[in-house]
Design an enzyme around this catalytic site. Structure first.
Site, PDB file in Angstrom:
ATOM      1  N   GLN A 128       6.525 -74.746  30.322  1.00 24.81           N
ATOM      2  CA  GLN A 128       7.163 -73.554  30.356  1.00 24.81           C
ATOM      3  C   GLN A 128       8.239 -73.233  29.719  1.00 24.81           C
ATOM      4  OE1 GLN A 128       8.707 -72.524  34.231  1.00 24.81           O
ATOM      5  NE2 GLN A 128       7.890 -70.384  34.470  1.00 24.81           N
ATOM      6  N   GLY A 129       8.218 -72.175  28.860  1.00 22.33           N
ATOM      7  CA  GLY A 129       9.782 -71.774  27.959  1.00 22.33           C
ATOM      8  C   GLY A 129      10.006 -70.653  28.305  1.00 22.33           C
ATOM      9  N   SER A 163      10.561 -78.324  31.398  1.00 20.20           N
ATOM     10  CA  SER A 163       9.925 -79.365  32.060  1.00 20.20           C
ATOM     11  C   SER A 163       8.623 -79.883  31.197  1.00 20.20           C
ATOM     12  CB  SER A 163       9.556 -79.300  33.518  1.00 20.20           C
ATOM     13  OG  SER A 163      10.477 -78.732  34.115  1.00 20.20           O
ATOM     14  N   GLU A 246       3.974 -69.363  40.529  1.00 20.96           N
ATOM     15  CA  GLU A 246       4.954 -70.764  40.553  1.00 20.96           C
ATOM     16  C   GLU A 246       5.563 -70.591  41.791  1.00 20.96           C
ATOM     17  OE1 GLU A 246       7.877 -70.326  37.255  1.00 20.96           O
ATOM     18  OE2 GLU A 246       8.396 -72.454  38.021  1.00 20.96           O
TER      19      GLU A 246
HETATM   20  C1  LIG Z   1      14.156 -79.355  37.894  1.00 16.94           C
HETATM   21  C2  LIG Z   1      14.144 -77.994  36.949  1.00 16.94           C
HETATM   22  C3  LIG Z   1      13.036 -77.852  36.338  1.00 16.94           C
HETATM   23  C4  LIG Z   1      13.059 -76.719  35.627  1.00 16.94           C
HETATM   24  N1  LIG Z   1      12.102 -76.418  34.541  1.00 16.94           N
HETATM   25  C5  LIG Z   1      11.870 -75.209  33.927  1.00 16.94           C
HETATM   26  C6  LIG Z   1      10.767 -75.179  33.101  1.00 16.94           C
HETATM   27  O1  LIG Z   1       9.765 -75.751  32.926  1.00 16.94           O
HETATM   28  N2  LIG Z   1      10.919 -73.885  32.548  1.00 16.94           N
HETATM   29  C7  LIG Z   1      11.963 -73.116  32.332  1.00 16.94           C
HETATM   30  O2  LIG Z   1      11.971 -72.179  31.602  1.00 16.94           O
HETATM   31  N3  LIG Z   1      13.011 -73.260  33.374  1.00 16.94           N
HETATM   32  C8  LIG Z   1      13.165 -74.248  34.189  1.00 16.94           C
HETATM   33  N4  LIG Z   1      14.193 -74.519  34.753  1.00 16.94           N
HETATM   34  C9  LIG Z   1      15.035 -73.558  34.963  1.00 16.94           C
HETATM   35  C10 LIG Z   1      15.431 -72.796  36.181  1.00 16.94           C
HETATM   36  O3  LIG Z   1      14.471 -71.691  36.020  1.00 16.94           O
HETATM   37  C11 LIG Z   1      16.534 -72.134  36.207  1.00 16.94           C
HETATM   38  O4  LIG Z   1      17.591 -73.189  36.393  1.00 16.94           O
HETATM   39  C12 LIG Z   1      17.177 -71.147  37.069  1.00 16.94           C
HETATM   40  O5  LIG Z   1      16.282 -70.000  37.159  1.00 16.94           O
HETATM   41  C13 LIG Z   1      18.620 -70.813  37.366  1.00 16.94           C
HETATM   42  O6  LIG Z   1      18.999 -70.330  36.035  1.00 16.94           O
HETATM   43  P1  LIG Z   1      20.499 -70.998  35.426  1.00 16.94           P
HETATM   44  O7  LIG Z   1      20.176 -72.510  35.536  1.00 16.94           O
HETATM   45  O8  LIG Z   1      20.756 -70.557  34.153  1.00 16.94           O
HETATM   46  O9  LIG Z   1      21.564 -70.688  36.581  1.00 16.94           O
HETATM   47  P2  LIG Z   1      22.297 -69.298  36.526  1.00 16.94           P
HETATM   48  O10 LIG Z   1      21.494 -68.289  36.504  1.00 16.94           O
HETATM   49  O11 LIG Z   1      23.336 -69.437  35.631  1.00 16.94           O
HETATM   50  O12 LIG Z   1      22.861 -69.332  38.049  1.00 16.94           O
HETATM   51  C14 LIG Z   1      24.085 -69.963  38.354  1.00 16.94           C
HETATM   52  C15 LIG Z   1      24.506 -69.673  39.794  1.00 16.94           C
HETATM   53  O13 LIG Z   1      24.501 -68.234  40.133  1.00 16.94           O
HETATM   54  C16 LIG Z   1      23.638 -67.834  41.121  1.00 16.94           C
HETATM   55  N5  LIG Z   1      23.213 -66.512  40.903  1.00 16.94           N
HETATM   56  C17 LIG Z   1      22.898 -65.888  39.351  1.00 16.94           C
HETATM   57  N6  LIG Z   1      22.687 -64.639  39.711  1.00 16.94           N
HETATM   58  C18 LIG Z   1      22.685 -64.169  41.090  1.00 16.94           C
HETATM   59  C19 LIG Z   1      22.653 -63.018  41.479  1.00 16.94           C
HETATM   60  N7  LIG Z   1      22.003 -61.856  40.808  1.00 16.94           N
HETATM   61  N8  LIG Z   1      22.839 -63.094  42.833  1.00 16.94           N
HETATM   62  C20 LIG Z   1      23.315 -64.057  43.625  1.00 16.94           C
HETATM   63  N9  LIG Z   1      23.463 -65.269  42.983  1.00 16.94           N
HETATM   64  C21 LIG Z   1      23.157 -65.348  41.509  1.00 16.94           C
HETATM   65  C22 LIG Z   1      22.510 -68.646  41.140  1.00 16.94           C
HETATM   66  O14 LIG Z   1      21.749 -68.635  42.323  1.00 16.94           O
HETATM   67  C23 LIG Z   1      23.128 -69.961  40.721  1.00 16.94           C
HETATM   68  O15 LIG Z   1      23.592 -70.718  42.048  1.00 16.94           O
HETATM   69  C24 LIG Z   1      14.137 -75.580  35.475  1.00 16.94           C
HETATM   70  C25 LIG Z   1      14.998 -76.034  36.632  1.00 16.94           C
HETATM   71  C26 LIG Z   1      15.164 -77.164  37.258  1.00 16.94           C
HETATM   72  C27 LIG Z   1      16.459 -77.510  37.987  1.00 16.94           C
END
Ligand SMILES: Cc1cc2nc3c(=O)[nH]c(=O)nc-3n(C[C@H](O)[C@H](O)[C@H](O)COP(=O)(O)OP(=O)(O)OC[C@H]3O[C@@H](n4cnc5c(N)ncnc54)[C@H](O)[C@@H]3O)c2cc1C
Length: 384
Positions: A128-129, A163, A246
């Site tokens: 998933q990208g 992933s 998902e």
């Molecule tokens: C094990 C794992 C597997 C993953 N696999 C994939 C994958 O295969 N493909 C893919 O595309 N992605 C994948 N992800 C990514 C995942 O979807 C993102 O990490 C997730 O959506 C959060 O985005 P971020 O890490 O950029 O955090 P951010 O969006 O930067 O968030 C940082 C913090 O701010 C909080 N926050 C942000 N916006 C708000 C809001 N509007 N209101 C309240 N709080 C907020 C968040 O809850 C978090 O605590 C994976 C993540 C993990 C941990």
């Protein structure tokens, strides 16, 4: 949904149980957690066995290569495979649980025929990208650019936390096709062949030591327009379908697995003397009630999805929110039962405890699920 099982369903369960008893002992040894090519081969091998025995894509529509079985049969399948200790869906997670169902719901007949049978037969792995360094929770801020050039899109940008990217054949990829449109309206959903020239995959190591996800860099990668699922710039709507699967149904099998682990925890506690602690017993009892409730919620969500054309509704966010926290509490309880042994990285529960930390982030953080529940279920005003 009628929560009692019919005689036909019980017969299906008995036949499956019999098949599992014969099939599981023939599996090769499990590869080590960081051997991704080995894990890919193992996970695909198991999927092939399911396919050959008639258990692949049970609940997928018949015209998508599935068997059109009722959600109840699918839940029986999950219960029996988990209880028998069958392999986890593993590298097939994206293909079977959200890219495949999205293509089944949104793809053309040709796209379904091309991409779905190899997933069910255990031949192709998807990743998933979606996420980018500056587009996680705010996914619609994604910047990976796709420009039309004849019959291709030319894609440049980068993805993160992808992933299984290292061992994937295909990637469900979100790109920006109209940079001038409002951010939700300029996105397109593409199927990216992972062997296309211009793709660099750089693995990322987790705290458990395994490189289960990666950064993916795209440098003028050509993707045929025919690989677009949905219309150009209509990708946000298609993305909502992917995220519904998902969050709504992809983790369902894990609830049964958690209930099994809970039983094993109670057994281990009885053996090592921790069972004498009334606080621990109360904790395990509460978790037992929690996972039973999650299983009932699952049954409800799955039958609601079936009634509304197969795509899970927003109730998936309630499940995802509660399940990810319950899973963390389960493995905290496991650490309590194991005592100092919980620091042993060779123990399955130790690794599962570490990976449980990611559950409140992956597939949309808990804060985002709370926002969805607040705004779309409870009707509260939108946050700023
Ligand atoms: C094990 C794992 C597997 C993953 N696999 C994939 C994958 O295969 N493909 C893919 O595309 N992605 C994948 N992800 C990514 C995942 O979807 C993102 O990490 C997730 O959506 C959060 O985005 P971020 O890490 O950029 O955090 P951010 O969006 O930067 O968030 C940082 C913090 O701010 C909080 N926050 C942000 N916006 C708000 C809001 N509007 N209101 C309240 N709080 C907020 C968040 O809850 C978090 O605590 C994976 C993540 C993990 C941990």
């Amino acid at each position: 949904m009628d929560l009692a099982y019919s005689p036909e369903e019980e017969e299906f369960r008995a036949r499956l149980r019999e098949w599992l008893a014969k099939a599981l002992p023939t599996l090769p040894p499990k590869p080590s957690p960081d051997d991704w090519p080995g894990r890919r081969a193992y996970d695909l091998g198991w999927q092939r066995m399911l396919h050959d025995a008639g258990y692949a894509g049970l609940h997928w529509p018949v015209d998508a290569g599935g068997q059109g079985a009722t959600p109840t049969r699918q839940l029986i399948f999950l219960e029996e495979t988990e209880n028998a200790g069958a392999p986890y869906v593993g590298a097939n997670f994206v293909g079977l649980l959200h890219a495949g169902p999205t293509i089944a719901a949104e793809g053309t007949p040709g796209q379904r025929a091309r991409w779905l049978p190899p997933v069910l037969r255990g031949e192709e792995v998807w990743c998933q990208g979606f996420s980018e360094p500056d587009a996680g929770s705010d996914l619609a801020a994604l910047r990976t650019r796709a420009c039309r050039d004849g019959d291709d899109y030319v894609v440049t940008g980068s993805k993160i936390w992808t992933s299984h990217a290292e061992v994937a054949d295909w990637c469900e990829l979100l790109v920006r096709t109209d940079p001038d449109a409002p951010k939700h309206r300029g996105i397109t959903w593409l199927a990216l062949p992972m062997d296309a020239p211009g793709i660099t995959v750089r693995p990322l190591r987790t705290l458990a030591g395994s490189a289960e996800f990666a950064e993916v860099f795209l440098d003028e990668v050509r993707v045929p327009v025919a690989n677009r699922v949905g219309d150009e710039n209509d990708g946000w709507r298609v993305t909502m379908v992917t995220l519904s699967f998902e969050r709504g149904t992809a983790f369902v099998g894990e609830v049964v697995a958690c209930r099994r682990v809970l039983g094993e925890l109670a057994r281990t506690a009885r053996e090592n003397g921790r069972w004498d602690d009334p606080v621990l017993r109360r904790r395990l009892g509460r978790l037992n009630a929690e996972f039973r409730a999650l299983w009932r919620l699952t049954q409800w969500n799955v039958s609601e999805a079936e009634a509304s054309g197969g795509v899970p509704g927003v109730g998936g966010s309630v499940f995802k929110l509660r399940y990810s926290h319950a899973r963390q509490e389960l493995y905290d309880a496991a650490a309590d039962v194991l005592g100092p042994d919980c620091l042993d990285l060779d123990r399955e529960w130790t690794l599962d405890r570490l990976s449980s930390l990611s559950y409140t982030i992956a597939a949309g953080t808990s804060q985002i699920q709370r926002n969805i529940v607040a705004e779309r279920i409870l009707g509260l005003p939108k946050g700023r």
